[in-house]
Design a protein around this motif. Structure first.
Motif, PDB file in Angstrom:
ATOM      1  N   LEU A 173      52.578  48.383  28.353  1.00  0.00           N
ATOM      2  CA  LEU A 173      52.227  47.139  27.664  1.00  0.00           C
ATOM      3  C   LEU A 173      50.745  47.012  27.344  1.00  0.00           C
ATOM      4  O   LEU A 173      50.330  46.037  26.720  1.00  0.00           O
ATOM      5  CB  LEU A 173      52.666  45.943  28.520  1.00  0.00           C
ATOM      6  N   PHE A 174      49.935  47.973  27.789  1.00  0.00           N
ATOM      7  CA  PHE A 174      48.523  48.067  27.423  1.00  0.00           C
ATOM      8  C   PHE A 174      48.290  49.417  26.750  1.00  0.00           C
ATOM      9  O   PHE A 174      48.993  50.388  27.021  1.00  0.00           O
ATOM     10  CB  PHE A 174      47.620  47.951  28.655  1.00  0.00           C
ATOM     11  N   ASP A 175      47.273  49.485  25.906  1.00  0.00           N
ATOM     12  CA  ASP A 175      46.971  50.724  25.190  1.00  0.00           C
ATOM     13  C   ASP A 175      45.870  51.539  25.842  1.00  0.00           C
ATOM     14  O   ASP A 175      45.513  52.611  25.335  1.00  0.00           O
ATOM     15  CB  ASP A 175      46.591  50.409  23.734  1.00  0.00           C
ATOM     16  N   ARG A 176      45.334  51.055  26.944  1.00  0.00           N
ATOM     17  CA  ARG A 176      44.285  51.788  27.663  1.00  0.00           C
ATOM     18  C   ARG A 176      44.375  51.417  29.142  1.00  0.00           C
ATOM     19  O   ARG A 176      44.955  50.370  29.481  1.00  0.00           O
ATOM     20  CB  ARG A 176      42.904  51.440  27.110  1.00  0.00           C
ATOM     21  N   PRO A 177      43.851  52.247  30.019  1.00  0.00           N
ATOM     22  CA  PRO A 177      43.860  51.876  31.433  1.00  0.00           C
ATOM     23  C   PRO A 177      43.198  50.513  31.636  1.00  0.00           C
ATOM     24  O   PRO A 177      42.102  50.257  31.134  1.00  0.00           O
ATOM     25  CB  PRO A 177      43.063  53.000  32.090  1.00  0.00           C
ATOM     26  N   THR A 178      43.877  49.653  32.375  1.00  0.00           N
ATOM     27  CA  THR A 178      43.424  48.281  32.564  1.00  0.00           C
ATOM     28  C   THR A 178      43.396  47.952  34.052  1.00  0.00           C
ATOM     29  O   THR A 178      44.366  48.201  34.770  1.00  0.00           O
ATOM     30  CB  THR A 178      44.360  47.300  31.830  1.00  0.00           C
ATOM     31  N   HIS A 179      42.275  47.382  34.498  1.00  0.00           N
ATOM     32  CA  HIS A 179      42.125  46.993  35.900  1.00  0.00           C
ATOM     33  C   HIS A 179      42.973  45.753  36.152  1.00  0.00           C
ATOM     34  O   HIS A 179      42.671  44.666  35.662  1.00  0.00           O
ATOM     35  CB  HIS A 179      40.648  46.715  36.193  1.00  0.00           C
ATOM     36  N   LEU A 180      44.032  45.906  36.932  1.00  0.00           N
ATOM     37  CA  LEU A 180      44.954  44.807  37.170  1.00  0.00           C
ATOM     38  C   LEU A 180      44.440  43.886  38.277  1.00  0.00           C
ATOM     39  O   LEU A 180      44.452  42.663  38.129  1.00  0.00           O
ATOM     40  CB  LEU A 180      46.328  45.353  37.533  1.00  0.00           C
ATOM     41  N   TYR A 181      44.039  44.442  39.405  1.00  0.00           N
ATOM     42  CA  TYR A 181      43.459  43.655  40.485  1.00  0.00           C
ATOM     43  C   TYR A 181      42.887  44.587  41.543  1.00  0.00           C
ATOM     44  O   TYR A 181      43.171  45.786  41.565  1.00  0.00           O
ATOM     45  CB  TYR A 181      44.470  42.692  41.119  1.00  0.00           C
ATOM     46  N   THR A 182      42.076  44.000  42.407  1.00  0.00           N
ATOM     47  CA  THR A 182      41.537  44.702  43.572  1.00  0.00           C
ATOM     48  C   THR A 182      42.173  44.109  44.819  1.00  0.00           C
ATOM     49  O   THR A 182      42.121  42.893  45.023  1.00  0.00           O
ATOM     50  CB  THR A 182      40.013  44.564  43.646  1.00  0.00           C
ATOM     51  N   MET A 183      42.767  44.963  45.654  1.00  0.00           N
ATOM     52  CA  MET A 183      43.408  44.489  46.877  1.00  0.00           C
ATOM     53  C   MET A 183      42.382  44.524  48.007  1.00  0.00           C
ATOM     54  O   MET A 183      41.846  45.582  48.353  1.00  0.00           O
ATOM     55  CB  MET A 183      44.602  45.373  47.224  1.00  0.00           C
ATOM     56  N   ARG A 184      42.113  43.358  48.569  1.00  0.00           N
ATOM     57  CA  ARG A 184      41.161  43.241  49.660  1.00  0.00           C
ATOM     58  C   ARG A 184      41.899  43.068  50.981  1.00  0.00           C
ATOM     59  O   ARG A 184      42.797  42.245  51.094  1.00  0.00           O
ATOM     60  CB  ARG A 184      40.211  42.064  49.425  1.00  0.00           C
ATOM     61  N   GLN A 185      41.512  43.880  51.972  1.00  0.00           N
ATOM     62  CA  GLN A 185      42.141  43.871  53.273  1.00  0.00           C
ATOM     63  C   GLN A 185      41.094  43.634  54.360  1.00  0.00           C
ATOM     64  O   GLN A 185      39.901  43.843  54.132  1.00  0.00           O
ATOM     65  CB  GLN A 185      42.865  45.200  53.507  1.00  0.00           C
ATOM     66  N   ARG A 186      41.555  43.242  55.531  1.00  0.00           N
ATOM     67  CA  ARG A 186      40.619  42.913  56.607  1.00  0.00           C
ATOM     68  C   ARG A 186      39.877  44.139  57.128  1.00  0.00           C
ATOM     69  O   ARG A 186      38.662  44.107  57.283  1.00  0.00           O
ATOM     70  CB  ARG A 186      41.379  42.250  57.768  1.00  0.00           C
ATOM     71  N   ASP A 187      40.612  45.188  57.404  1.00  0.00           N
ATOM     72  CA  ASP A 187      40.030  46.309  58.139  1.00  0.00           C
ATOM     73  C   ASP A 187      40.075  47.618  57.366  1.00  0.00           C
ATOM     74  O   ASP A 187      39.900  48.688  57.956  1.00  0.00           O
ATOM     75  CB  ASP A 187      40.767  46.477  59.474  1.00  0.00           C
TER      76      ASP A 187
END
Length: 304
Positions: A173-187
């Motif tokens: 559904l996108f024509d180029r690599p797209t940053h969807l989200y950054t997963m932030r974790q505690r440790d």
């Protein structure tokens, strides 16, 4: 680890106290928001005497869940009762059931259809299973609608999902690599999720109109996909505000009949700088979920 009674009937007060303490410790150690984790652990311990009066493991699970959700309403956080004893050595019954669910639902591809006006429709239910379980089915479904003039992605009954499958869908559904989200974790270090570079083969692509349908039932992985497409301006979301569960979870056995789910990460969208936890994904066009397919189809057919 003390062996607890495996009956579904009430345990002793000492057994219940051990379950409460184990739940408090695991939440304090693993819940994604450390400040909330500490407060929840304190609340569980403060209410231990009341929890010891529960009459069954089932009612204890409900009581613990209410306490765990009392501060910030995180619906991924809770204790679930299982009538049959869980296997020794832990394991996550929800994760363990995914292969069966994927087979029973044809990889989550509930419907693929061509609507009038050459509008394609793909309905995903009940979940965005991992590419290992359902990648071939999802790719086949998306390729069937690759030549549509517009597309409806129906997520009204999508209640969970795998981030790798979300990325696979977005690759169509996108024509180029797209940053969807950054997963932030505690440790652990942050982890970024991107849609892949376009692969050979039929693709709907990133230019033609796209509508995403949502309901109050849409949750977790279904919300993640809707939110990413909306925030990047790729889709119009039509329907109802979603359930508001952004934090992915892991599981711990706290008793042979009780399984604790603890959110361990928080996604951050690069456009909004936040996520949909607690608030849900707000539709661009708010209509009852039952009316969303017809409204979206009319808008797409009219070029809106």
């Amino acid at each position: 680890m003390t062996t607890l009674d495996t009956r579904a009937e009430p345990g002793t007060q000492e057994e219940i106290a051990e379950v409460v303490e184990r739940t408090a410790r695991l939440v304090d150690e693993h819940y994604v928001l450390p400040d909330v984790a500490a407060r929840l652990a304190g609340l569980l311990r403060a209410e231990a005497a009341r929890h010891r009066r529960e009459r069954s493991w089932s009612t204890l699970a409900g009581a613990l869940t209410r306490t765990l959700r009392s501060l910030n309403g995180d619906r991924h956080l809770g204790v679930r009762f299982h009538d049959r004893p869980l296997p020794e050595g832990g394991g996550d019954p929800l994760a363990d059931d995914l292969p069966r669910m994927a087979r029973a639902s044809l990889g989550g591809i509930h419907r693929v259809e061509r609507l009038s006006g050459n509008v394609g429709l793909v309905r995903i239910e009940p979940a965005l299973f991992s590419p290992t379980l359902a990648g071939a089915a999802m790719t086949a479904a998306l390729r069937l609608v690759a030549d549509a003039d517009a597309l409806v992605l129906d997520l009204r009954e999508t209640i969970g999902g795998d981030p790798e499958m979300e990325a696979l869908v977005c690759g169509h559904l996108f024509d180029r690599p797209t940053h969807l989200y950054t997963m932030r974790q505690r440790d652990r270090p942050d982890r970024q999720f991107w849609s892949p570079a376009p692969l050979p083969g039929a693709r709907f692509g990133g230019e033609r109109p796209l509508a995403v349908l949502t309901s109050a039932t849409t949750f977790s992985g279904g919300e993640s996909l809707a939110y990413a497409l909306q925030q990047h301006g790729r889709a119009t979301v039509v329907g109802e505000r979603t359930g508001g569960g952004a934090h992915p979870r892991t599981g711990f056995q706290v008793h042979p009949h009780l399984h604790l789910s603890v959110p361990v990460a928080s996604p951050v969208n690069p456009v909004s700088g936040t996520n949909w936890e607690g608030a849900g994904v707000a539709p661009d066009v708010e209509v009852p979920a039952a009316d969303a397919p017809a409204v979206a189809h009319r808008r797409l057919a009219a070029g809106a």
